[in-house]
Design a protein around this motif. Sequence first.
Motif, PDB file in Angstrom:
ATOM      1  N   LEU A  20      -1.359  89.787  76.760  1.00  0.00           N
ATOM      2  CA  LEU A  20      -1.836  88.543  77.329  1.00  0.00           C
ATOM      3  C   LEU A  20      -1.511  88.586  78.872  1.00  0.00           C
ATOM      4  O   LEU A  20      -0.107  89.058  79.164  1.00  0.00           O
ATOM      5  N   ALA A  21      -2.401  88.479  79.760  1.00  0.00           N
ATOM      6  CA  ALA A  21      -2.442  88.370  80.944  1.00  0.00           C
ATOM      7  C   ALA A  21      -2.711  86.583  81.566  1.00  0.00           C
ATOM      8  O   ALA A  21      -3.577  86.017  81.029  1.00  0.00           O
ATOM      9  N   GLY A 107     -14.360  92.727  74.949  1.00  0.00           N
ATOM     10  CA  GLY A 107     -13.677  92.255  73.923  1.00  0.00           C
ATOM     11  C   GLY A 107     -12.653  91.529  74.043  1.00  0.00           C
ATOM     12  O   GLY A 107     -11.671  91.291  72.972  1.00  0.00           O
ATOM     13  N   LEU A 108     -12.041  90.936  75.149  1.00  0.00           N
ATOM     14  CA  LEU A 108     -11.206  90.157  75.306  1.00  0.00           C
ATOM     15  C   LEU A 108     -11.357  88.685  75.277  1.00  0.00           C
ATOM     16  O   LEU A 108     -12.531  88.365  75.219  1.00  0.00           O
ATOM     17  N   MET A 117      -6.091  80.864  84.490  1.00  0.00           N
ATOM     18  CA  MET A 117      -6.882  81.524  83.141  1.00  0.00           C
ATOM     19  C   MET A 117      -5.701  82.427  82.483  1.00  0.00           C
ATOM     20  O   MET A 117      -4.916  83.232  82.941  1.00  0.00           O
ATOM     21  N   GLN A 118      -5.851  82.406  80.980  1.00  0.00           N
ATOM     22  CA  GLN A 118      -5.253  83.235  80.144  1.00  0.00           C
ATOM     23  C   GLN A 118      -6.313  84.223  79.331  1.00  0.00           C
ATOM     24  O   GLN A 118      -7.207  83.803  79.149  1.00  0.00           O
ATOM     25  N   VAL A 119      -6.000  85.354  79.818  1.00  0.00           N
ATOM     26  CA  VAL A 119      -6.712  86.596  79.223  1.00  0.00           C
ATOM     27  C   VAL A 119      -5.758  87.462  77.990  1.00  0.00           C
ATOM     28  O   VAL A 119      -4.846  87.645  78.362  1.00  0.00           O
ATOM     29  N   TYR A 120      -6.455  87.271  76.869  1.00  0.00           N
ATOM     30  CA  TYR A 120      -5.677  88.145  75.807  1.00  0.00           C
ATOM     31  C   TYR A 120      -6.655  88.825  74.887  1.00  0.00           C
ATOM     32  O   TYR A 120      -7.597  88.722  74.810  1.00  0.00           O
ATOM     33  N   LEU A 133      -5.999 102.660  77.871  1.00  0.00           N
ATOM     34  CA  LEU A 133      -5.118 102.204  79.010  1.00  0.00           C
ATOM     35  C   LEU A 133      -5.508 102.264  80.431  1.00  0.00           C
ATOM     36  O   LEU A 133      -5.435 101.326  81.109  1.00  0.00           O
ATOM     37  N   LEU A 134      -6.263 103.443  80.545  1.00  0.00           N
ATOM     38  CA  LEU A 134      -6.968 103.432  81.840  1.00  0.00           C
ATOM     39  C   LEU A 134      -8.133 102.505  81.837  1.00  0.00           C
ATOM     40  O   LEU A 134      -8.256 101.777  82.882  1.00  0.00           O
ATOM     41  N   ASP A 135      -8.845 102.034  80.918  1.00  0.00           N
ATOM     42  CA  ASP A 135      -9.943 101.054  80.855  1.00  0.00           C
ATOM     43  C   ASP A 135      -9.161  99.617  81.144  1.00  0.00           C
ATOM     44  O   ASP A 135      -9.835  98.992  82.109  1.00  0.00           O
ATOM     45  N   VAL A 136      -8.112  99.337  80.574  1.00  0.00           N
ATOM     46  CA  VAL A 136      -7.500  98.057  80.964  1.00  0.00           C
ATOM     47  C   VAL A 136      -7.003  97.811  82.421  1.00  0.00           C
ATOM     48  O   VAL A 136      -7.199  97.079  83.132  1.00  0.00           O
TER      49      VAL A 136
END
Length: 141
Positions: A20-21, A107-108, A117-120, A133-136
């Motif tokens: 969750l960001a 796909g988030l 904003m909440q991104v998860y 992990l690199l993609d994120v």
Amino acid sequence: MTKMFSDILNPLAGGNIVVLALLDLSAAFDTVDHSILLHCLLVSYSISGIALDWISSYLTGQQQCAVHSGSQSSFDNTAFRVRQGSVLGPLLLLYMVDLVLTIQKHGLYLHLFTDDMQVYGWCWPNEITFTSLLDVTRLCA
């Protein structure tokens, strides 16, 4: 908030890893370029004519100054900024649609409010790779 809580809790209960960001976008109001916003409204949303002129007149003519220790600078016109707390302020965050589309393309999930904003997203533990992990990391940069 209840939907987001449920969206996060259900995968956790199933053994997934959830990320969750929480993004504070209050400064986004201060970085909106008026010419880019007007172009975006014209091209992406087909807002033109009197409606676009009205929004343009709302954006132009804004001035700001700095006050420090009782001294005030002269007023200067601003080419960036949408007034927070105004009726049009949240509407003009249509400017951020590209960010929303990028998040969804990966796909988030997200919840967008006026200035945050909440991104998860979630996945199985065995699906995490160095490449993912690199993609994120690239998405967040």
